[in-house]
Design an enzyme around this catalytic site. Structure first.
Site, PDB file in Angstrom:
ATOM      1  N   ALA A 105     104.959  51.840 -24.140  1.00 43.31           N
ATOM      2  CA  ALA A 105     104.002  52.620 -23.366  1.00 43.31           C
ATOM      3  C   ALA A 105     103.630  51.770 -22.155  1.00 43.31           C
ATOM      4  O   ALA A 105     103.779  50.546 -22.179  1.00 43.31           O
ATOM      5  CB  ALA A 105     102.789  52.922 -24.225  1.00 43.31           C
TER       6      ALA A 105
ATOM      7  N   GLU B 262     109.052  53.758 -30.843  1.00 35.89           N
ATOM      8  CA  GLU B 262     108.426  54.940 -31.458  1.00 35.89           C
ATOM      9  C   GLU B 262     109.054  56.231 -30.923  1.00 35.89           C
ATOM     10  O   GLU B 262     109.254  57.186 -31.676  1.00 35.89           O
ATOM     11  CB  GLU B 262     106.916  54.900 -31.187  1.00 35.89           C
ATOM     12  CG  GLU B 262     106.245  53.753 -31.959  1.00 35.89           C
ATOM     13  CD  GLU B 262     104.830  53.456 -31.487  1.00 35.89           C
ATOM     14  OE1 GLU B 262     104.650  53.221 -30.273  1.00 35.89           O
ATOM     15  OE2 GLU B 262     103.903  53.474 -32.317  1.00 35.89           O
TER      16      GLU B 262
ATOM     17  N   GLU C 296     102.964  45.469 -30.198  1.00 38.68           N
ATOM     18  CA  GLU C 296     101.585  45.777 -29.792  1.00 38.68           C
ATOM     19  C   GLU C 296     100.599  44.701 -30.204  1.00 38.68           C
ATOM     20  O   GLU C 296      99.625  44.421 -29.505  1.00 38.68           O
ATOM     21  CB  GLU C 296     101.140  47.125 -30.381  1.00 38.68           C
ATOM     22  CG  GLU C 296     101.849  48.336 -29.794  1.00 38.68           C
ATOM     23  CD  GLU C 296     103.160  48.702 -30.481  1.00 38.68           C
ATOM     24  OE1 GLU C 296     103.702  47.874 -31.242  1.00 38.68           O
ATOM     25  OE2 GLU C 296     103.642  49.818 -30.242  1.00 38.68           O
TER      26      GLU C 296
ATOM     27  N   GLY D  82     106.095  51.749 -27.767  1.00 38.74           N
ATOM     28  CA  GLY D  82     106.308  53.189 -27.600  1.00 38.74           C
ATOM     29  C   GLY D  82     107.769  53.554 -27.428  1.00 38.74           C
ATOM     30  O   GLY D  82     108.170  54.680 -27.753  1.00 38.74           O
TER      31      GLY D  82
HETATM   32  C1  HXC Z   1     104.363  48.427 -18.031  1.00 33.16           C
HETATM   33  C2  HXC Z   1     106.224  47.082 -18.030  1.00 33.16           C
HETATM   34  C3  HXC Z   1     106.347  47.211 -19.424  1.00 33.16           C
HETATM   35  C4  HXC Z   1     105.392  48.010 -20.107  1.00 33.16           C
HETATM   36  C5  HXC Z   1     107.924  45.937 -18.727  1.00 33.16           C
HETATM   37  N1  HXC Z   1     107.215  46.279 -17.647  1.00 33.16           N
HETATM   38  N2  HXC Z   1     107.410  46.470 -19.815  1.00 33.16           N
HETATM   39  N3  HXC Z   1     105.244  47.684 -17.347  1.00 33.16           N
HETATM   40  N4  HXC Z   1     104.423  48.609 -19.365  1.00 33.16           N
HETATM   41  N5  HXC Z   1     105.442  48.231 -21.424  1.00 33.16           N
HETATM   42  C6  HXC Z   1     107.449  45.883 -16.251  1.00 33.16           C
HETATM   43  C7  HXC Z   1     107.055  44.432 -16.015  1.00 33.16           C
HETATM   44  O1  HXC Z   1     105.668  44.322 -15.798  1.00 33.16           O
HETATM   45  C8  HXC Z   1     107.853  44.124 -14.764  1.00 33.16           C
HETATM   46  O2  HXC Z   1     107.210  44.681 -13.655  1.00 33.16           O
HETATM   47  C9  HXC Z   1     109.141  44.917 -14.991  1.00 33.16           C
HETATM   48  O3  HXC Z   1     108.823  45.912 -15.957  1.00 33.16           O
HETATM   49  C10 HXC Z   1     110.278  44.065 -15.545  1.00 33.16           C
HETATM   50  O4  HXC Z   1     109.812  43.414 -16.698  1.00 33.16           O
HETATM   51  P1  HXC Z   1     109.945  41.828 -16.924  1.00 33.16           P
HETATM   52  O5  HXC Z   1     108.930  41.435 -17.924  1.00 33.16           O
HETATM   53  O6  HXC Z   1     109.943  41.105 -15.623  1.00 33.16           O
HETATM   54  O7  HXC Z   1     111.416  41.751 -17.551  1.00 33.16           O
HETATM   55  P2  HXC Z   1     111.984  40.663 -18.576  1.00 33.16           P
HETATM   56  O8  HXC Z   1     111.518  39.280 -18.184  1.00 33.16           O
HETATM   57  O9  HXC Z   1     113.443  40.910 -18.646  1.00 33.16           O
HETATM   58  O10 HXC Z   1     111.321  40.990 -19.983  1.00 33.16           O
HETATM   59  C11 HXC Z   1     111.610  42.206 -20.640  1.00 33.16           C
HETATM   60  C12 HXC Z   1     110.579  42.456 -21.782  1.00 33.16           C
HETATM   61  C13 HXC Z   1     109.137  42.365 -21.196  1.00 33.16           C
HETATM   62  C14 HXC Z   1     110.772  41.422 -22.881  1.00 33.16           C
HETATM   63  C15 HXC Z   1     110.866  43.848 -22.348  1.00 33.16           C
HETATM   64  O11 HXC Z   1     109.066  43.202 -20.037  1.00 33.16           O
HETATM   65  C16 HXC Z   1     108.064  42.788 -22.140  1.00 33.16           C
HETATM   66  O12 HXC Z   1     107.710  42.043 -23.062  1.00 33.16           O
HETATM   67  N6  HXC Z   1     107.493  43.966 -21.920  1.00 33.16           N
HETATM   68  C17 HXC Z   1     106.378  44.479 -22.691  1.00 33.16           C
HETATM   69  C18 HXC Z   1     106.860  44.932 -24.038  1.00 33.16           C
HETATM   70  C19 HXC Z   1     105.691  45.466 -24.847  1.00 33.16           C
HETATM   71  O13 HXC Z   1     104.757  44.738 -25.159  1.00 33.16           O
HETATM   72  N7  HXC Z   1     105.775  46.726 -25.194  1.00 33.16           N
HETATM   73  C20 HXC Z   1     104.746  47.387 -25.953  1.00 33.16           C
HETATM   74  C21 HXC Z   1     103.795  48.045 -25.023  1.00 33.16           C
HETATM   75  S1  HXC Z   1     102.440  48.770 -25.911  1.00 33.16           S
HETATM   76  P3  HXC Z   1     106.898  43.798 -12.329  1.00 33.16           P
HETATM   77  O14 HXC Z   1     106.100  44.726 -11.469  1.00 33.16           O
HETATM   78  O15 HXC Z   1     106.167  42.578 -12.770  1.00 33.16           O
HETATM   79  O16 HXC Z   1     108.260  43.491 -11.789  1.00 33.16           O
HETATM   80  C22 HXC Z   1     103.105  50.155 -26.589  1.00 33.16           C
HETATM   81  C23 HXC Z   1     102.353  50.951 -27.573  1.00 33.16           C
HETATM   82  C24 HXC Z   1     100.987  51.105 -27.242  1.00 33.16           C
HETATM   83  O17 HXC Z   1     104.156  50.552 -26.320  1.00 33.16           O
HETATM   84  C25 HXC Z   1     100.241  51.629 -28.379  1.00 33.16           C
HETATM   85  C26 HXC Z   1      98.934  51.008 -28.501  1.00 33.16           C
HETATM   86  C27 HXC Z   1      98.110  51.064 -27.264  1.00 33.16           C
END
Ligand code: HXC
Length: 257
Positions: free
Chosen positions: A65, A111, A131, A108
């Site tokens: 998400a 999911e 998360e 997400g």
């Molecule tokens: C918003 C995101 C994002 C996310 C990545 N990006 N994941 N933006 N929401 N979930 C954006 C980054 O900010 C970045 O933008 C660009 O995408 C590229 O990501 P990087 O991190 O630079 O890439 P990389 O180093 O290759 O790492 C990939 C990754 C990492 C390991 C997947 O991006 C990551 O850990 N993302 C978050 C994963 C996460 O925690 N997902 C769960 C979300 S919560 P910029 O602008 O900086 O270039 C969820 C459920 C919520 O899904 C339910 C409860 C609330």
């Protein structure tokens, strides 16, 4: 409808939807949800379509998400908006959807893949529910669907530690139906969807309803539901055609497909 965050195409009788926010690794924001709902509902209503494939990019099916969209929200915002409830509508899509997952399917993203009817994974796929690392917990079904897919021990491990599963572990655990080379992922998923779309659409939709029902009810009720649906397939011309074709040693020519 002109879409900005997804690409929508048809390949014969298959609807292909590609998540397309490459700069955010396909993070799922409200616009993605609205566009996915519009696209899947349009395919559901389109008699020319028998099945769908949902995919992302080579690097990410979806990295979760959209954290930036959620970051500043308060509890009251989340509660009043009933945030994420729209995904339940996605999960109620009536025609089958295959998730074709390469790269990250996190939070997400994992999911969403699990909301589809089955997952075909590229050997590059990585699944996780990170998360907990953000100080929150899964909110689009992760704690419920992942547990049903892989059992309590692995679901707890994934949701409590935030660690990722690779494609081999995901297949071993029953999260994905099969793993294919990344270069063949979308073609494999399209091939499976085309096969499904060639069967009797009402029979296909009844299969989906019956399997989904197994998650929501007791075994006795589920068996009764299945049997009644099975009986109703004998009202289909396609049942007569399918069984006649078998007896006559020819390929069935289903009418409702
Ligand atoms: C918003 C995101 C994002 C996310 C990545 N990006 N994941 N933006 N929401 N979930 C954006 C980054 O900010 C970045 O933008 C660009 O995408 C590229 O990501 P990087 O991190 O630079 O890439 P990389 O180093 O290759 O790492 C990939 C990754 C990492 C390991 C997947 O991006 C990551 O850990 N993302 C978050 C994963 C996460 O925690 N997902 C769960 C979300 S919560 P910029 O602008 O900086 O270039 C969820 C459920 C919520 O899904 C339910 C409860 C609330």
């Amino acid at each position: 409808m002109a879409y900005e965050t997804i690409l929508v195409e048809t390949r014969g009788k298959v609807g292909l939807i590609t998540l397309n926010r490459p700069k955010a690794l396909n993070a799922l924001n409200s616009q993605v949800l609205a566009e996915l709902l519009a696209a899947t509902q349009a395919f559901d209503a389109n008699p020319q379509i028998g099945a769908m494939v949902l995919t992302g990019s080579d690097k990410a099916f979806a990295a979760g998400a959209d954290i930036k969209e959620m970051q500043s929200k308060t509890y009251v915002d989340m509660y009043l908006e009933d945030f994420f409830s729209g995904w339940e509508t996605f999960a109620r899509t009536r025609k089958p959807i295959i998730a074709a997952v390469a790269g990250y399917a996190l939070g997400g993203g994992c999911e969403l893949a699990m909301m589809c009817d089955f997952i075909i994974a590229a050997d590059t796929a990585r699944f996780g529910q990170p998360e907990i690392t953000l100080g929150v917990m899964p909110g689009m079904g992760g704690s419920q669907r992942l547990t049903r897919f892989v059992g309590k021990s692995k679901a707890m491990d994934m949701c409590l530690t935030g660690r990722m599963m690779d494609a081999a572990e995901a297949e071993r655990s029953g999260l994905v139906s099969r793993v294919v080379p990344a270069t063949e992922l979308v073609e494999e998923a399209l091939k499976s969807a085309a096969k499904i779309a060639d069967f009797s659409l009402p029979a296909v939709m009844m299969v989906k309803e019956a399997v989904d029902r197994s998650y929501e009810t007791t075994l006795a009720e589920g068996l009764r539901f299945e049997r009644r649906l099975f009986h109703s397939t004998f009202a289909l011309e396609d049942q007569k055609e399918g069984m006649a074709a078998f007896s006559q040693k020819r390929t069935a020519n289903f009418r409702n497909r």
